[in-house]
Design an enzyme around this catalytic site. Structure first.
Site, PDB file in Angstrom:
ATOM      1  CD  GLU A   1      36.495  32.879  36.508  1.00  0.00           C
ATOM      2  OE1 GLU A   1      36.618  33.926  37.186  1.00  0.00           O
ATOM      3  OE2 GLU A   1      36.663  32.849  35.288  1.00  0.00           O
TER       4      GLU A   1
ATOM      5  CG  ASP B   1      39.423  35.642  43.502  1.00  0.00           C
ATOM      6  OD1 ASP B   1      38.837  34.539  43.600  1.00  0.00           O
ATOM      7  OD2 ASP B   1      38.827  36.735  43.415  1.00  0.00           O
TER       8      ASP B   1
ATOM      9  CB  ALA C   1      27.000  40.258  31.657  1.00  0.00           C
ATOM     10  N   GLY C   2      28.313  38.879  34.656  1.00  0.00           N
ATOM     11  CA  GLY C   2      29.553  38.290  35.138  1.00  0.00           C
ATOM     12  C   GLY C   2      30.777  39.042  34.676  1.00  0.00           C
TER      13      GLY C   2
ATOM     14  CB  SER D   1      33.656  42.827  37.238  1.00  0.00           C
ATOM     15  OG  SER D   1      34.086  43.187  38.523  1.00  0.00           O
TER      16      SER D   1
ATOM     17  CD  GLU E   1      31.001  43.222  45.775  1.00  0.00           C
ATOM     18  OE1 GLU E   1      30.411  42.394  45.075  1.00  0.00           O
ATOM     19  OE2 GLU E   1      31.016  44.440  45.533  1.00  0.00           O
TER      20      GLU E   1
ATOM     21  CG  ASP F   1      35.654  40.480  39.881  1.00  0.00           C
ATOM     22  OD1 ASP F   1      36.302  39.818  39.051  1.00  0.00           O
ATOM     23  OD2 ASP F   1      34.590  40.083  40.383  1.00  0.00           O
TER      24      ASP F   1
END
Length: 394
Positions: free
Chosen positions: A34, A37, A126-127, A129, A171, A183
Site C-alpha cells: 500500500e 506504487d 469502499a476503497g 477502486s 485521474e 488500481d
C-alpha cells in the site's frame, strides 16, 4: 443479471436500441503493498468478481453522453459533453471520471463521440477502486468503438499497461486525484486465480498463483462503510511527503532505499518524514517476502505480513481509522490468519485471510464488535481473484 446485461438493458431503455457493445472492468483488492506504487515500488493486487460495465454506441457529432444506473434502479444522466471542449475543471461530480478518459483518449487521436450507459456492482467509497473500474471500462468501450480491442490481432492496439497510464493521467490531471498506478493496472491486467505482482518502476508483471480454495482459505472483505476519497487532502499529503523525502535523499524514488540501509537513511531526514519513509521501505520488503511464500504455495503463512502491513499503515503512515482498526483487531482475535486495511485509507475496507472453518466466526465477531461500538454494520463478503477488464458477450 450481470452488470453487462444491466448496462445493456438500461442503454436500450434510454436510447431505444441495443448498444454496439458492452465492456466491463473489475474493482480490486490489494493483498499487500500500500502506497508503494507512487514510490516506484511493488504491489500485489487481485481483481474482484464485482465489475462496472459500460454499454456503448458511437456518435458522429463528437458528443459524449453518459448515464449511470444507480443501486436504486434509477438512471442518472449527465449533460451532453463536447469532447473537443473537455479540459480539467470543466466537468464536476461523477461525470468527470468518464469525461477524463475521453479527454485523454482525444489527445491520443480517439476523439469520436459516444453514448455510454454505466451499471455495476463494485461497492462505491469502499476503497475497492470503483472509480478506476469505471474509467477502465469506459476506456475499453471508447477504444472498442474505434475498432481497437485490447486482445485482438491488430498491431496498432495499445497495450493494457499503456491504457493503465492513460487512465492514471485522467485521474491525476482531469479529476484531480493524485493516485498511483496500482488500481488501473490491477483492473486491466489481473487474471483469474492469481494475484498480480507488479514492479511499478519497470512495469514487469508476474501472475502469481493464489489458489485459495485449494488451500482451504478465504479472503474476507470488510467494508467499514465509512467515507473514503483519494481526492481529499490526506492521500496527497502522504504522497508529497514521500516525494520530498526522496528528493532530500537524492534518490529517484523511495524504491531505491533498502531495508538494510533504512536506519542510516532515517537519521538523515526531518522527523515528520521518518515514519512515511519507514512504511514505504518496509512495505516493499513485505511484498517481496509475501510473493516468495505464494510462489512456494505457502498461502497460509502470509498472515504475519498482512498484520505487519496494517500496523505500519496505522502507526507510521497514519491512514487507518477506528473503524478499520476494529475490523482488523476483531478478525484477528476471532482466528483470522492475518488482516489489514486495504486501499488508500481514511475509511474504506479491510481484508482478512481466514480458514474456511473460521469464516462464520470471524464475520460474527466483527459484526458484534461494530454493534458494541455503535458503528454502522459493516458490509462483508468473500472475494476470489477474478478476470480483468474486457469486452462482454451478451
Amino acid at each position: 443479471m450481470s452488470p453487462a446485461t444491466d448496462a445493456a438493458a438500461a442503454f436500450r431503455t434510454i436510447h431505444g436500441t441495443a448498444p454496439a457493445g458492452v465492456w466491463s472492468a473489475p474493482g480490486r483488492v490489494n493483498l499487500i503493498g500500500e502506497h508503494t506504487d507512487y514510490n516506484d515500488g511493488f504491489v500485489l493486487p487481485f481483481a474482484l468478481p464485482h465489475r462496472l460495465a459500460a454499454a456503448a454506441s458511437p456518435r458522429e457529432d463528437g458528443i459524449l453522453s453518459v448515464a449511470t444506473l444507480g443501486d436504486d434502479g434509477q438512471l442518472q444522466r449527465s449533460g451532453e459533453l463536447k469532447i473537443a471542449d473537455l479540459a480539467p475543471g470543466s466537468v464536476d461530480g461523477w461525470a468527470a471520471y468518464p469525461a477524463g478518459v475521453a479527454w485523454v483518449l482525444r489527445d491520443q487521436g480517439f476523439a469520436n463521440g459516444a453514448d455510454l450507459v454505466i451499471a455495476g456492482d463494485v461497492p462505491s467509497g469502499a476503497g475497492l477502486s470503483s472509480s478506476h473500474a469505471l474509467e477502465c471500462a469506459v476506456s475499453l468501450a471508447l477504444l472498442g468503438l474505434a475498432g481497437l480491442e485490447l486482445d485482438g490481432s491488430r498491431t496498432d492496439v495499445p497495450t493494457r499497461p499503456q491504457v493503465a497510464r492513460w487512465v492514471q493521467r485522467s485521474e491525476n490531471d482531469f479529476v484531480g486525484a493524485p493516485t498511483g498506478l496500482l488500481d488501473q493496472t490491477a483492473s486491466l491486467c489481473c487474471t483469474e486465480s492469481h494475484v498480480l505482482f507488479l514492479d511499478v518502476r519497470s512495469g514487469e508483471q508476474e501472475q502469481v498463483p493464489f489458489g485459495l480454495a485449494e488451500a482451504g482459505l478465504q479472503v474476507l472483505i470488510m467494508d467499514t462503510r465509512t467515507k473514503h476519497s483519494h481526492a481529499e487532502g490526506g492521500y496527497g499529503e502522504r504522497r508529497r511527503g514521500t516525494e520530498r523525502a526522496a528528493e532530500l535523499l537524492g534518490v529517484k524514488a523511495l524504491r531505491d532505499v533498502t531495508v538494510d540501509g533504512l536506519d542510516d537513511v532515517l537519521d538523515r531526514l526531518p522527523e515528520d518524514l521518518v515514519p512515511l519513509v519507514r512504511h514505504v521501505v518496509t512495505e516493499n520488503q513485505r511484498v517481496l517476502e509475501t510473493v516468495e511464500l505464494l510462489r512456494a504455495g505457502r498461502l497460509a503463512e502470509i498472515g504475519p505480513y498482512l498484520d505487519a502491513s496494517h500496523v505500519s499503515m496505522r502507526d507510521d503512515y497514519r491512514i487507518s481509522t477506528a473503524e478499520l482498526d476494529l475490523a482488523v483487531d476483531s478478525a484477528r482475535a476471532a482466528g483470522a490468519l492475518g488482516s489489514r486495511m486495504t486501499g488508500g485509507g481514511f475509511g474504506g475496507s479491510a481484508i482478512a485471510l481466514v480458514r474456511d472453518a473460521d469464516l462464520d466466526r470471524v464475520k460474527e465477531a466483527v459484526e458484534a464488535a461494530y454493534e458494541k461500538a455503535g458503528y454502522r454494520r459493516p458490509r462483508m463478503f468473500t472475494a476470489v481473484p477474478s478476470r480483468g477488464a474486457g469486452r462482454d458477450e451478451l
